[in-house]
Scaffold this motif. Structure first.
Motif, PDB file in Angstrom:
ATOM      1  N   LEU A   1       0.828  -1.205   0.000  1.00 22.54           N
ATOM      2  CA  LEU A   1       0.000   0.000   0.000  1.00 22.54           C
ATOM      3  C   LEU A   1       0.864   1.258   0.000  1.00 22.54           C
ATOM      4  N   ARG A   2       1.962   1.254   0.751  1.00 26.02           N
ATOM      5  CA  ARG A   2       2.840   2.435   0.845  1.00 26.02           C
ATOM      6  C   ARG A   2       3.518   2.771  -0.471  1.00 26.02           C
ATOM      7  N   GLU A   3       3.621   1.802  -1.385  1.00 22.84           N
ATOM      8  CA  GLU A   3       4.139   2.118  -2.717  1.00 22.84           C
ATOM      9  C   GLU A   3       3.185   3.062  -3.441  1.00 22.84           C
ATOM     10  N   GLU A   4       1.901   2.916  -3.175  1.00 22.59           N
ATOM     11  CA  GLU A   4       0.872   3.688  -3.858  1.00 22.59           C
ATOM     12  C   GLU A   4       0.479   4.955  -3.102  1.00 22.59           C
TER      13      GLU A   4
ATOM     14  N   LYS B   1      -0.564   8.624   7.450  1.00 21.17           N
ATOM     15  CA  LYS B   1      -0.169   8.448   8.851  1.00 21.17           C
ATOM     16  C   LYS B   1      -1.332   8.889   9.703  1.00 21.17           C
ATOM     17  N   PRO B   2      -1.630   8.226  10.782  1.00 15.83           N
ATOM     18  CA  PRO B   2      -1.042   6.952  11.208  1.00 15.83           C
ATOM     19  C   PRO B   2      -1.489   5.829  10.285  1.00 15.83           C
ATOM     20  N   ASP B   3      -0.920   4.636  10.520  1.00 15.52           N
ATOM     21  CA  ASP B   3      -1.285   3.500   9.695  1.00 15.52           C
ATOM     22  C   ASP B   3      -2.798   3.329   9.673  1.00 15.52           C
TER      23      ASP B   3
ATOM     24  N   ASP C   1      -5.943  13.071   5.190  1.00 12.51           N
ATOM     25  CA  ASP C   1      -4.572  13.399   4.807  1.00 12.51           C
ATOM     26  C   ASP C   1      -3.902  12.199   4.148  1.00 12.51           C
ATOM     27  N   TYR C   2      -3.316  12.420   2.979  1.00 10.96           N
ATOM     28  CA  TYR C   2      -2.603  11.370   2.260  1.00 10.96           C
ATOM     29  C   TYR C   2      -1.634  12.023   1.279  1.00 10.96           C
ATOM     30  N   GLU C   3      -0.743  11.216   0.757  1.00  9.00           N
ATOM     31  CA  GLU C   3       0.171  11.652  -0.288  1.00  9.00           C
ATOM     32  C   GLU C   3       0.290  10.506  -1.292  1.00  9.00           C
ATOM     33  N   ILE C   4       0.210  10.820  -2.566  1.00 11.02           N
ATOM     34  CA  ILE C   4       0.352   9.798  -3.604  1.00 11.02           C
ATOM     35  C   ILE C   4       1.807   9.347  -3.637  1.00 11.02           C
TER      36      ILE C   4
END
Length: 162
Positions: free
Chosen positions: A74-77, A81-83, A116-119
């Protein structure tokens, strides 16, 4: 080679990312390797799973075994945070289109604690945004078939009809 061989079914991880009643969607760019999906919107993140992604005797429904692999993929995509809270949803196979006949999706629900997220893979995914299932279904012709199937199932889960 597998993409060109119609007799091979490939494993792909599918992550349905959600915050409350909204789902994170994006548009696939022409930089993605799978040209048959260029320009389509999606509500699933993920990608091909390779043999080295799984430990021997890996059980993809055992939360104690799966979480590390799932979070890494998932972190590749997507970076959050938090998980997030991740749970196994099921398997998805659709033989209605050539591209989907070649892929078996291992589907996970991903519930975020915030918007909150980042691609993670910049340049491959564009126009990310949170949308409701109703908004997705109104634009269903813009989405690849896996996303439409998941959105329809989500409507059934919430006792709505479409």
């Amino acid at each position: 080679q597998a993409e060109e061989d119609q007799t091979v079914v490939q494993l792909v991880s599918f992550y349905v990312v959600r915050y409350k009643n909204e789902y994170l969607t994006y548009k696939r760019t022409k930089r993605l390797p799978e040209s048959r999906l260029h320009g389509y919107y999606s509500l699933v993140f993920g990608g091909h799973l390779n043999e080295d992604d799984f430990a021997p005797l890996f059980n993809n429904t055992d939360p104690d075994q799966v979480f590390g692999y799932i979070i890494r993929e998932l972190r590749e995509e997507l970076r959050v945070k938090p998980d997030p809270v991740v749970s196994f949803r099921g398997l998805l196979y659709d033989d209605s289109r050539e591209v989907s006949r070649q892929h078996l999706g291992i589907v996970y629900d991903v519930r975020l604690h915030s918007r909150d997220y980042e691609i993670g893979e910049r340049g491959f995914l564009m126009d990310p945004k949170f949308e409701t299932i109703d908004e997705i279904m109104r634009r269903s012709d813009d989405f690849e078939n896996w996303s439409v199937l998941i959105a329809k199932e989500e409507l059934c889960r919430t006792n709505e009809s479409y």
